[in-house]
Design a protein around this motif. Sequence first.
Motif, PDB file in Angstrom:
ATOM      1  N   CYS A  19     -28.919 -11.573   9.241  1.00 23.45           N
ATOM      2  CA  CYS A  19     -27.622 -10.903   9.317  1.00 23.45           C
ATOM      3  C   CYS A  19     -27.355 -10.567  10.776  1.00 23.45           C
ATOM      4  CB  CYS A  19     -27.632  -9.635   8.466  1.00 23.45           C
ATOM      5  SG  CYS A  19     -26.057  -8.759   8.465  1.00 23.45           S
ATOM      6  N   GLU A  20     -26.229 -11.011  11.285  1.00 25.50           N
ATOM      7  CA  GLU A  20     -25.860 -10.747  12.683  1.00 25.50           C
ATOM      8  C   GLU A  20     -24.763  -9.688  12.726  1.00 25.50           C
ATOM      9  OE1 GLU A  20     -26.923 -11.688  15.638  1.00 25.50           O
ATOM     10  OE2 GLU A  20     -28.583 -12.857  14.809  1.00 25.50           O
ATOM     11  N   PHE A  21     -25.132  -8.487  13.167  1.00 27.62           N
ATOM     12  CA  PHE A  21     -24.188  -7.378  13.159  1.00 27.62           C
ATOM     13  C   PHE A  21     -23.218  -7.403  14.342  1.00 27.62           C
ATOM     14  CE2 PHE A  21     -27.631  -5.593  10.550  1.00 27.62           C
ATOM     15  CZ  PHE A  21     -26.888  -5.225   9.442  1.00 27.62           C
ATOM     16  N   GLY A  22     -23.649  -7.909  15.487  1.00 32.19           N
ATOM     17  CA  GLY A  22     -22.797  -7.815  16.668  1.00 32.19           C
ATOM     18  C   GLY A  22     -22.159  -9.112  17.103  1.00 32.19           C
ATOM     19  N   LEU A  23     -22.353 -10.158  16.339  1.00 34.25           N
ATOM     20  CA  LEU A  23     -21.869 -11.475  16.759  1.00 34.25           C
ATOM     21  C   LEU A  23     -20.339 -11.571  16.686  1.00 34.25           C
ATOM     22  CD1 LEU A  23     -22.781 -14.229  17.758  1.00 34.25           C
ATOM     23  CD2 LEU A  23     -22.985 -14.968  15.390  1.00 34.25           C
ATOM     24  N   LEU A  24     -19.769 -11.007  15.637  1.00 33.96           N
ATOM     25  CA  LEU A  24     -18.311 -10.975  15.499  1.00 33.96           C
ATOM     26  C   LEU A  24     -17.829  -9.597  15.921  1.00 33.96           C
ATOM     27  CD1 LEU A  24     -15.755 -12.513  14.427  1.00 33.96           C
ATOM     28  CD2 LEU A  24     -16.182 -11.369  12.233  1.00 33.96           C
ATOM     29  N   ARG A  25     -16.830  -9.544  16.792  1.00 38.05           N
ATOM     30  CA  ARG A  25     -16.307  -8.283  17.305  1.00 38.05           C
ATOM     31  C   ARG A  25     -14.838  -8.131  16.962  1.00 38.05           C
ATOM     32  NH1 ARG A  25     -15.874  -8.993  22.649  1.00 38.05           N
ATOM     33  NH2 ARG A  25     -15.486  -6.785  22.983  1.00 38.05           N
ATOM     34  N   ARG A  26     -14.442  -6.884  16.714  1.00 43.82           N
ATOM     35  CA  ARG A  26     -13.010  -6.578  16.568  1.00 43.82           C
ATOM     36  C   ARG A  26     -12.542  -6.095  17.931  1.00 43.82           C
ATOM     37  NH1 ARG A  26      -9.562  -4.890  11.849  1.00 43.82           N
ATOM     38  NH2 ARG A  26     -11.448  -5.128  10.580  1.00 43.82           N
ATOM     39  N   ILE A  27     -11.809  -6.937  18.632  1.00 45.57           N
ATOM     40  CA  ILE A  27     -11.455  -6.656  20.018  1.00 45.57           C
ATOM     41  C   ILE A  27     -10.154  -5.863  20.158  1.00 45.57           C
ATOM     42  CG2 ILE A  27     -12.700  -8.641  20.937  1.00 45.57           C
ATOM     43  CD1 ILE A  27     -10.045 -10.164  21.004  1.00 45.57           C
ATOM     44  N   ARG A  28      -9.452  -5.697  19.071  1.00 44.13           N
ATOM     45  CA  ARG A  28      -8.205  -4.935  19.090  1.00 44.13           C
ATOM     46  C   ARG A  28      -8.174  -3.985  17.910  1.00 44.13           C
ATOM     47  NH1 ARG A  28      -3.537  -5.774  16.563  1.00 44.13           N
ATOM     48  NH2 ARG A  28      -3.998  -7.941  15.973  1.00 44.13           N
ATOM     49  N   LYS A  29      -7.874  -2.724  18.176  1.00 48.45           N
ATOM     50  CA  LYS A  29      -7.804  -1.753  17.095  1.00 48.45           C
ATOM     51  C   LYS A  29      -6.559  -2.031  16.257  1.00 48.45           C
ATOM     52  CE  LYS A  29      -8.104   3.196  16.121  1.00 48.45           C
ATOM     53  NZ  LYS A  29      -8.177   4.554  16.701  1.00 48.45           N
ATOM     54  N   THR A  30      -6.757  -2.184  14.971  1.00 41.89           N
ATOM     55  CA  THR A  30      -5.654  -2.522  14.066  1.00 41.89           C
ATOM     56  C   THR A  30      -5.307  -1.345  13.162  1.00 41.89           C
ATOM     57  OG1 THR A  30      -7.255  -3.426  12.481  1.00 41.89           O
ATOM     58  CG2 THR A  30      -6.251  -4.970  14.034  1.00 41.89           C
ATOM     59  N   ARG A  31      -4.123  -1.397  12.615  1.00 41.58           N
ATOM     60  CA  ARG A  31      -3.729  -0.403  11.620  1.00 41.58           C
ATOM     61  C   ARG A  31      -4.513  -0.637  10.333  1.00 41.58           C
ATOM     62  NH1 ARG A  31       2.431  -1.242  10.572  1.00 41.58           N
ATOM     63  NH2 ARG A  31       2.057   0.479   9.124  1.00 41.58           N
TER      64      ARG A  31
ATOM     65  N   VAL B  40     -15.710 -13.838  18.940  1.00 39.59           N
ATOM     66  CA  VAL B  40     -17.161 -13.980  18.907  1.00 39.59           C
ATOM     67  C   VAL B  40     -17.723 -13.409  20.197  1.00 39.59           C
ATOM     68  CG1 VAL B  40     -19.052 -15.665  18.951  1.00 39.59           C
ATOM     69  CG2 VAL B  40     -17.145 -15.960  17.365  1.00 39.59           C
ATOM     70  N   ARG B  41     -18.796 -12.664  20.081  1.00 44.47           N
ATOM     71  CA  ARG B  41     -19.417 -12.031  21.237  1.00 44.47           C
ATOM     72  C   ARG B  41     -19.789 -13.066  22.298  1.00 44.47           C
ATOM     73  NH1 ARG B  41     -24.751 -10.150  19.460  1.00 44.47           N
ATOM     74  NH2 ARG B  41     -25.421 -12.202  20.159  1.00 44.47           N
TER      75      ARG B  41
ATOM     76  N   LEU C 136     -25.965 -19.363  17.891  1.00 43.94           N
ATOM     77  CA  LEU C 136     -26.207 -18.844  16.546  1.00 43.94           C
ATOM     78  C   LEU C 136     -25.211 -19.370  15.523  1.00 43.94           C
ATOM     79  CD1 LEU C 136     -27.090 -15.106  17.272  1.00 43.94           C
ATOM     80  CD2 LEU C 136     -28.580 -16.816  16.242  1.00 43.94           C
ATOM     81  N   LEU C 137     -24.047 -19.809  15.984  1.00 45.81           N
ATOM     82  CA  LEU C 137     -23.014 -20.270  15.066  1.00 45.81           C
ATOM     83  C   LEU C 137     -22.918 -21.779  14.931  1.00 45.81           C
ATOM     84  CD1 LEU C 137     -20.042 -17.851  15.849  1.00 45.81           C
ATOM     85  CD2 LEU C 137     -21.289 -18.056  13.701  1.00 45.81           C
TER      86      LEU C 137
ATOM     87  N   ARG D 211     -15.119 -20.392  12.885  1.00 46.86           N
ATOM     88  CA  ARG D 211     -15.078 -21.859  12.841  1.00 46.86           C
ATOM     89  C   ARG D 211     -14.767 -22.441  14.219  1.00 46.86           C
ATOM     90  NH1 ARG D 211     -14.501 -24.052   7.411  1.00 46.86           N
ATOM     91  NH2 ARG D 211     -13.533 -25.882   8.320  1.00 46.86           N
ATOM     92  N   ARG D 212     -13.882 -21.795  14.952  1.00 51.23           N
ATOM     93  CA  ARG D 212     -13.576 -22.253  16.303  1.00 51.23           C
ATOM     94  C   ARG D 212     -14.789 -22.137  17.222  1.00 51.23           C
ATOM     95  NH1 ARG D 212      -7.666 -19.344  17.233  1.00 51.23           N
ATOM     96  NH2 ARG D 212      -6.412 -20.886  16.096  1.00 51.23           N
ATOM     97  N   ALA D 213     -15.663 -21.181  16.919  1.00 51.18           N
ATOM     98  CA  ALA D 213     -16.859 -20.972  17.726  1.00 51.18           C
ATOM     99  C   ALA D 213     -18.005 -21.894  17.322  1.00 51.18           C
ATOM    100  CB  ALA D 213     -17.309 -19.518  17.630  1.00 51.18           C
ATOM    101  N   GLY D 214     -17.779 -22.744  16.311  1.00 51.03           N
ATOM    102  CA  GLY D 214     -18.789 -23.729  15.962  1.00 51.03           C
ATOM    103  C   GLY D 214     -19.352 -23.663  14.566  1.00 51.03           C
ATOM    104  N   ALA D 215     -18.989 -22.652  13.781  1.00 53.90           N
ATOM    105  CA  ALA D 215     -19.496 -22.564  12.410  1.00 53.90           C
ATOM    106  C   ALA D 215     -19.044 -23.776  11.606  1.00 53.90           C
ATOM    107  CB  ALA D 215     -19.013 -21.284  11.742  1.00 53.90           C
ATOM    108  N   ALA D 216     -19.967 -24.372  10.865  1.00 50.75           N
ATOM    109  CA  ALA D 216     -19.642 -25.561  10.077  1.00 50.75           C
ATOM    110  C   ALA D 216     -18.856 -25.207   8.823  1.00 50.75           C
ATOM    111  CB  ALA D 216     -20.924 -26.289   9.695  1.00 50.75           C
ATOM    112  N   ASP D 217     -19.092 -24.011   8.291  1.00 50.41           N
ATOM    113  CA  ASP D 217     -18.449 -23.610   7.048  1.00 50.41           C
ATOM    114  C   ASP D 217     -18.470 -22.088   6.964  1.00 50.41           C
ATOM    115  OD1 ASP D 217     -17.281 -24.115   4.422  1.00 50.41           O
ATOM    116  OD2 ASP D 217     -19.189 -23.405   3.612  1.00 50.41           O
ATOM    117  N   VAL D 218     -17.451 -21.507   6.350  1.00 48.47           N
ATOM    118  CA  VAL D 218     -17.395 -20.057   6.160  1.00 48.47           C
ATOM    119  C   VAL D 218     -16.977 -19.760   4.728  1.00 48.47           C
ATOM    120  CG1 VAL D 218     -16.396 -17.862   6.902  1.00 48.47           C
ATOM    121  CG2 VAL D 218     -16.750 -19.685   8.586  1.00 48.47           C
ATOM    122  N   ALA D 219     -17.747 -18.916   4.058  1.00 48.64           N
ATOM    123  CA  ALA D 219     -17.393 -18.396   2.743  1.00 48.64           C
ATOM    124  C   ALA D 219     -17.339 -16.875   2.869  1.00 48.64           C
ATOM    125  CB  ALA D 219     -18.425 -18.822   1.703  1.00 48.64           C
ATOM    126  N   ALA D 220     -16.822 -16.218   1.853  1.00 47.67           N
ATOM    127  CA  ALA D 220     -16.694 -14.760   1.910  1.00 47.67           C
ATOM    128  C   ALA D 220     -17.177 -14.138   0.614  1.00 47.67           C
ATOM    129  CB  ALA D 220     -15.244 -14.361   2.173  1.00 47.67           C
TER     130      ALA D 220
END
Length: 238
Positions: free
Chosen positions: A123-135, A155-156, A188-189, A215-224
């Motif tokens: 589990c990668e906790f810091g790899l994805l970052r929220r760079i803008r505070k959203t509502r 991506v970090r 890592l991605l 995916r833009r950072a290189g991930a081959a597939d993403v599920a949720a």
Amino acid sequence: MARLAAPKLRSCPRCGGFADPNPTDTHCNWCRTAKFAFRRAIALGPYREEMAEAVLKTKIPQGDTLCVALARLLCLVRGEQLRELKCDLVIPIPLHRSQTAARGMCGPEWIAQEVSRFLGIPCEFGLLRRIRKTRRQRGLSRKARLRNVRGAFAVRVGFGRRLAATLLASIRLADVRAFKFQVAPRDLLRGRRVLLVDDVLTTGATCHEAAKVLRRAGAADVAATVLARAQGDYGKIA
């Protein structure tokens, strides 16, 4: 706790929704025309009644224990489906740093930690970052939710990438190549199958935006995977 899960309800294989009682093998009426950067979504149950109340309780500082319990129930009830994804890496939807300073670990991070342990993958906790505070998404329409999270994730950038940027600002690229300085960004991605984790999926806007960045950072597939799948009046649900 068993009442929170919906093991007998048939869910959509694409968006994880429960609103359409007869989804096809590829989609349901709710997601038929939707565009998602994630391949599929898996939810513990629909966001209603006891589940909705439980998820809202996980969002307060005292709700961490409940969040872990729900994450373990997700693994118990949806474990077979999660394994079928054959993911290599678990990544939680992050909060903005201004929110983490006040709260510490957030719900998606607790869920991701339990899912990671269950699947036996990192589990990668810091790899994805929220760079803008959203509502907060709660109370927003579908279009407003999409606008709210657009460009919110990144991506970090690793130490090597930052160092290269600093060097290139002061010396020539040819000099860097002469020292055989190589940067291997986002290893890592690259080629990995990522399992993105959040607490609730409503329109799919947040997971879509995060998956697009991964995916833009290189991930081959993403599920949720999420605790709850919300469907209905987007202006009134999480």
